[in-house]
Motif scaffolding. Structure first.
Motif, short mmCIF file in Angstrom:
data_model
loop_
_atom_site.label_atom_id
_atom_site.label_comp_id
_atom_site.label_asym_id
_atom_site.label_seq_id
_atom_site.Cartn_x
_atom_site.Cartn_y
_atom_site.Cartn_z
N ALA A 287 0.91 -1.32 0.09
CA ALA A 287 -0.39 -0.47 0.39
C ALA A 287 0.90 1.20 0.07
N LEU A 288 2.05 1.49 0.52
CA LEU A 288 3.12 2.55 0.65
C LEU A 288 4.16 2.17 -0.68
N GLY A 289 3.81 1.76 -1.09
CA GLY A 289 4.30 1.76 -2.97
C GLY A 289 6.03 1.01 -3.14
N TYR A 290 6.17 -0.69 -1.56
CA TYR A 290 6.86 -0.95 -1.83
C TYR A 290 7.13 -1.90 -2.32
N GLN A 291 8.08 -2.26 -2.97
CA GLN A 291 7.89 -3.70 -4.38
C GLN A 291 8.00 -5.08 -3.72
N ASP A 292 7.55 -6.12 -3.79
CA ASP A 292 7.96 -7.45 -3.35
C ASP A 292 8.56 -8.50 -4.36
N PHE A 338 -1.91 3.00 12.78
CA PHE A 338 -0.65 3.40 12.45
C PHE A 338 0.47 3.28 11.19
N ALA A 339 -0.82 3.11 9.90
CA ALA A 339 0.26 2.90 8.46
C ALA A 339 -0.50 4.27 8.27
N LEU A 340 -1.22 5.15 8.61
CA LEU A 340 -1.24 6.29 8.13
C LEU A 340 -0.44 7.62 8.09
N ASP A 341 0.45 7.32 9.35
CA ASP A 341 1.40 8.32 9.67
C ASP A 341 3.51 7.66 8.77
N ALA A 342 2.50 5.98 8.36
CA ALA A 342 4.43 5.66 6.94
C ALA A 342 4.68 6.39 5.99
N PRO A 343 5.92 6.71 5.49
CA PRO A 343 5.91 7.09 4.58
C PRO A 343 6.30 7.04 3.14
N CYS A 344 5.74 7.28 1.84
CA CYS A 344 5.07 6.63 0.35
C CYS A 344 6.72 5.99 0.51
N GLN A 345 6.71 5.25 -0.54
CA GLN A 345 8.07 4.66 -1.08
C GLN A 345 9.19 5.89 -1.77
N ASP A 346 7.66 6.82 -2.23
CA ASP A 346 7.64 7.45 -3.75
C ASP A 346 8.45 8.82 -3.15
N GLY A 347 8.13 9.24 -1.56
CA GLY A 347 8.54 10.17 -1.16
C GLY A 347 7.66 11.02 -1.31
N THR A 350 3.18 10.76 4.16
CA THR A 350 2.63 9.98 4.29
C THR A 350 1.40 8.86 3.41
N LEU A 351 1.26 7.69 4.07
CA LEU A 351 -0.23 7.22 2.96
C LEU A 351 -1.45 8.25 3.54
N LEU A 352 -1.01 9.14 4.40
CA LEU A 352 -2.30 9.49 4.77
C LEU A 352 -2.59 11.14 4.43
N GLU A 353 -1.63 11.57 3.69
CA GLU A 353 -1.75 12.31 2.64
C GLU A 353 -1.77 12.22 1.76
#
Length: 379
Positions: A287-292, A338-347, A350-353
Motif C-alpha cells: 500500500a505504501l508503494g514498496y515492491q516484493d 498507524f500505517a497512515l503515518d508511514a512514509p510512501c516509497q516514492d517520497g 505519508t499514506l494519510l497525505e
C-alpha cells in the motif's frame, strides 16, 4: 373502608357507654341509650373520629415508605452523579481492553460476549444463572449470565487485548494503560477505512477474532483508496474458493498484482484462511508503494516484519509484539491506523497525505478524528 370503620365504632362504643348513659335518659322501650342518639349524633361523631385516625395512620405509612425510597434514590444518584458508577436499565454492550477492571454491584448482572476476563468477589459470590451454580473466582465463560449476590461486589479483570461485556444495573470501570484497540477501531470506522462484521454485539468489530485473508485484502484496498474501483471491476477471478460477495475484491487485486493467492496454479486464494502478521504487513508495504517482486524488490514476504522496521513502518516494539502474540483483528486495526503515518516509497508524503490528496479522505475530518485518539505506539 366501611367495615374497618364499623370495627372502630364497636371498640369506641364500649368506652363511651358509661358517659353516654349518664347524659342520655332511657325508657322501657329504649333502656339505657336512646336509639335516636345512636343513629344520630353518636354514629356521626364516632365515624368522624375513626376516619381521622385511619387517615393519620395512612399518612404515616406513606411518609415512611417515601423516606425509604428517597434514601435508596439518593444513594444511587450520588453513586452515578459522583462519577463512581454507570447504570444500565437493560443489558448493554461495553468494549474494554486488557487490564481494565469492572466492578459490578449487588443485584446487577453481566456476561462475557467475547475475549477473556477473570472474576473475583468481595463478600459473597455471583450466581451463574445458566447453571444455577455459585461462582466467586476464576475465568469467566463466554455466553453465561451472572447475577451479583447480596452484599457482594464482583470485579472483572480483562485478560485479553480486547473484550466485550454486557452489563445490566450498576458498574464502575477503572481503565488500564494498555493499548486501546477499541479507540483505534472507532477512529478507522469513522474515517470509512474499517467496517464491522455481521456480529450483533460489540459494534461488530470482532477484534477478539483471528483475521482471514479476505478481510486483510479488503482493508488493504480501503487503505489505498481503491475499494470503489474494486467493486466496479469486471475483471475475471482465477480462484475457485472465492464466494460471490467478495469476488470483485479478489479479481481486482489479482488483476492489479496486489495478490497471487495461496496457490495460483491450483486456483486457491485461501479466502477463509487465517491471515498472519507477516502477510498483513506485506499488504501494508504494498500500500505504501514498496515492491516484493521484480529484479530489485524492496522486501520479500518472509522478511516483511524485519524490513518494515528498517523502512520506518514498524517500531521494534511492534515487531516484537507481532512475533510473540496471537495475531488478531485488534492488531490489524492497530497496524492499519498507524500505517497512515508511514512514509510512501516514492517520497510523496505519508499514506494519510496521499489519501487526502487523492480525495479519498477529508483532511479536516481526519485531523479532528485523529486528534481525539490518545493511543501511543509501542516504542
Amino acid at each position: 373502608m366501611k367495615g374497618k370503620i364499623a370495627v372502630a365504632v364497636c371498640a369506641a362504643g364500649a368506652l363511651l357507654c358509661a358517659s353516654v348513659a349518664l347524659a342520655v335518659g332511657g325508657s322501657a322501650e329504649d333502656p339505657l341509650i336512646s336509639k335516636s342518639y345512636i343513629d344520630g349524633e353518636y354514629t356521626t361523631q364516632t365515624l368522624a373520629k375513626a376516619e381521622e385516625r385511619i387517615a393519620q395512620s395512612h399518612d404515616a405509612l406513606y411518609q415512611e415508605a417515601a423516606a425509604g425510597l428517597k434514601t435508596v434514590y439518593d444513594t444511587y444518584a450520588a453513586r452515578v452523579g459522583g462519577g463512581t458508577g454507570t447504570y444500565h436499565s437493560a443489558f448493554t454492550d461495553l468494549r474494554v481492553k486488557e487490564g481494565d477492571q469492572i466492578q459490578v454491584n449487588t443485584g446487577s448482572g453481566f456476561l462475557l460476549l467475547a475475549g477473556s476476563a477473570d472474576l473475583s468477589c468481595t463478600g459473597n459470590k455471583t450466581i451463574d444463572l445458566s447453571s444455577g451454580w455459585e461462582k466467586g473466582t476464576g475465568a469467566l465463560e463466554t455466553g453465561r449470565r451472572y447475577l451479583v449476590s447480596e452484599d457482594t461486589v464482583a470485579t472483572l479483570t480483562v485478560t485479553s487485548p480486547t473484550a466485550v461485556l454486557s452489563l445490566e444495573g450498576y458498574h464502575t470501570l477503572t481503565e488500564s494503560s494498555s493499548t486501546d484497540y477499541n479507540a483505534l477501531a472507532d477512529a478507522l470506522r469513522t474515517l470509512g477505512l474499517f467496517q464491522g462484521s455481521g456480529t450483533g454485539y460489540g459494534s461488530g468489530y470482532d477484534l477478539e477474532a483471528a483475521p482471514t485473508r479476505i478481510q486483510g485484502l479488503i482493508l488493504f484496498l480501503r487503505l489505498i483508496g481503491e475499494e470503489e474501483a474494486a467493486l466496479a471491476s469486471t475483471a475475471a477471478c482465477p480462484f475457485t474458493d472465492v464466494p460471490d460477495w467478495c469476488r470483485p475484491y479478489v479479481a481486482y487485486a489479482y488483476a492489479q498484482g496486489y495478490t497471487k493467492g495461496m496457490d495460483e496454479e491450483g486456483g486457491i486464494f485461501g479466502t477463509n484462511d487465517t491471515l498472519t502478521a507477516g502477510q498483513y504487513v506485506t499488504f501494508l508495504l504494498r500500500a505504501l508503494g514498496y515492491q516484493d517482486s521484480g529484479e530489485a524488490p524492496d522486501f520479500t514476504w518472509d522478511t516483511a516484519l524485519e524490513r518494515a522496521v528498517e523502512l520506518g513502518v514498524l517500531t521494534p516494539g511492534e515487531e516484537a509484539m507481532l512475533t510473540s502474540e496471537t495475531f488478531l483483528r485488534a492488531q490489524v486495526v492497530y497496524l492499519s491506523y498507524f500505517a497512515l503515518d508511514a512514509p510512501c516509497q516514492d517520497g510523496s508524503g505519508t499514506l494519510l497525505e496521499r489519501l487526502v490528496s487523492g480525495g479519498i479522505l477529508d483532511g479536516a475530518v481526519a485531523s479532528v478524528v485523529r486528534s481525539g485518539v490518545e493511543v501511543s505506539r509501542l516504542p
